[in-house]
Design a protein around this motif. Structure first.
Motif, PDB file in Angstrom:
ATOM      1  N   ASN A 168      -1.277  17.256  27.048  1.00 36.22           N
ATOM      2  CA  ASN A 168      -2.140  16.719  27.254  1.00 36.22           C
ATOM      3  C   ASN A 168      -2.707  15.461  28.339  1.00 36.22           C
ATOM      4  O   ASN A 168      -2.143  15.953  29.343  1.00 36.22           O
ATOM      5  N   PRO A 169      -4.009  15.265  28.882  1.00 36.38           N
ATOM      6  CA  PRO A 169      -4.635  15.432  29.716  1.00 36.38           C
ATOM      7  C   PRO A 169      -4.084  14.314  30.699  1.00 36.38           C
ATOM      8  O   PRO A 169      -4.326  14.599  31.418  1.00 36.38           O
ATOM      9  N   GLN A 170      -3.222  13.528  29.920  1.00 37.67           N
ATOM     10  CA  GLN A 170      -2.821  12.273  30.750  1.00 37.67           C
ATOM     11  C   GLN A 170      -1.599  12.857  31.742  1.00 37.67           C
ATOM     12  O   GLN A 170      -1.309  11.873  32.199  1.00 37.67           O
ATOM     13  N   GLU A 185      -9.340  20.877  27.646  1.00 36.90           N
ATOM     14  CA  GLU A 185      -9.052  19.598  27.813  1.00 36.90           C
ATOM     15  C   GLU A 185      -8.378  19.289  29.497  1.00 36.90           C
ATOM     16  O   GLU A 185      -8.202  18.764  30.547  1.00 36.90           O
TER      17      GLU A 185
END
Lengths: 143, 138
Positions: free
Chosen positions: B66-68, B92
């Protein structure tokens, strides 16, 4: 007399928005970079801000980060509307977390957030009201 | 074994080749970004607490997509992220990595193998924050 902040920047944070979680801290980091603050201090503020921001994303409905720069320190306030922290002392303990499994699968909620904010700041204060929200303030001294 | 850039520093390009990785962002930076340390974790909380990569020379190896992973790297000045286990990376995340000029490398290899290859090629463990309980980085 209380000293006035030289610069104030307010960044909104949306609860549950993992795609944009981190944008407020990114903005804070860029402001500090532009001001020519030295790297180790930027790093401490960035890490603590990001941890505080992710806590809002994970647990709260909405909130904001407020950056205030003073002559001798940087202050960040993370304020949210959310469930509040039941036991702050327990939440400060490394490894203690109330995060649901889906948050842990995303790589967060390991119970390292608040202790990490404390470690990266010179002062940390947390006020929380159950069912209302949390206000976390940390300061990093400019030396 | 192939030679390594001077000072034990490895270019991102060399790194991508070693792990048979596909570069998804930061293609133009491959020759310029050099690293010498790595940290492997799926918990971004741990990355944030442990990595003391002030020299901007540390790689993050992870199975999280994920983008984190990009946000975490941005905060810590980590220039390269390796996503292991052939995990599908959401658009993303790739977009954000491009925006932040962070090199994102995808590989089918598992974290253990990626780490082993890098270790054999003189990449060291990340410098650990002195304030976390003692761990060995090498």
């Amino acid at each position: 007399m209380l000293e006035k902040a030289l610069l104030i920047e307010e960044c909104p944070v949306r609860g549950g928005d993992f795609e944009h979680g981190g944008e407020a801290s990114s903005k804070i980091k860029n402001v500090l970079k532009r001001l020519g603050i030295n790297d180790p201090i930027i790093r401490r503020v960035s890490i603590a801000s990001y941890e505080a921001e992710m806590n809002i994303v994970i647990y709260a409905e909405s909130g904001k980060l407020i950056l205030e720069i003073f002559k001798d320190k940087i202050k960040v306030t993370a304020k949210d509307k959310g469930p509040g922290i039941v036991d702050i002392k327990l939440a400060m303990k490394e490894g203690y977390s109330t995060a649901p499994p889906e948050i842990i699968e995303m790589g967060f909620g390991a119970g390292m957030g608040l202790p990490n904010i404390k470690k990266n700041s010179d002062r940390l204060k947390i006020d929380s009201k159950i069912g209302d929200g949390t206000k976390l303030v940390f300061e990093v001294d400019l030396r | 074994m192939d030679s390594i850039a001077t000072g034990g520093d490895m270019t991102a390009k060399k790194l991508a080749e070693l792990i048979k990785g596909k570069v998804l962002s930061g293609e133009k930076l491959l020759d310029n970004v050099k690293v010498k340390r790595a940290f492997a974790a799926d918990l971004m909380s741990d990355v944030l607490a442990y990595v003391a990569g002030e020299k901007k020379d540390t790689i993050l190896i992870t199975g999280i997509t994920n983008p984190q992973i990009v946000r975490t790297s941005e905060m810590l000045d980590i220039p390269i992220i390796i996503v292991a286990r052939g995990k599908q990376i959401p658009e993303e995340t790739v977009k954000l990595a491009r925006e932040k000029n962070i090199i994102l490398i995808w590989t089918k290899l598992i974290i253990f193998v990626v780490s082993g290859i890098l270790y054999m090629n003189k990449i060291k463990g990340a410098k650990i924050n002195p304030h976390v309980r003692k761990s060995s980085s090498n």
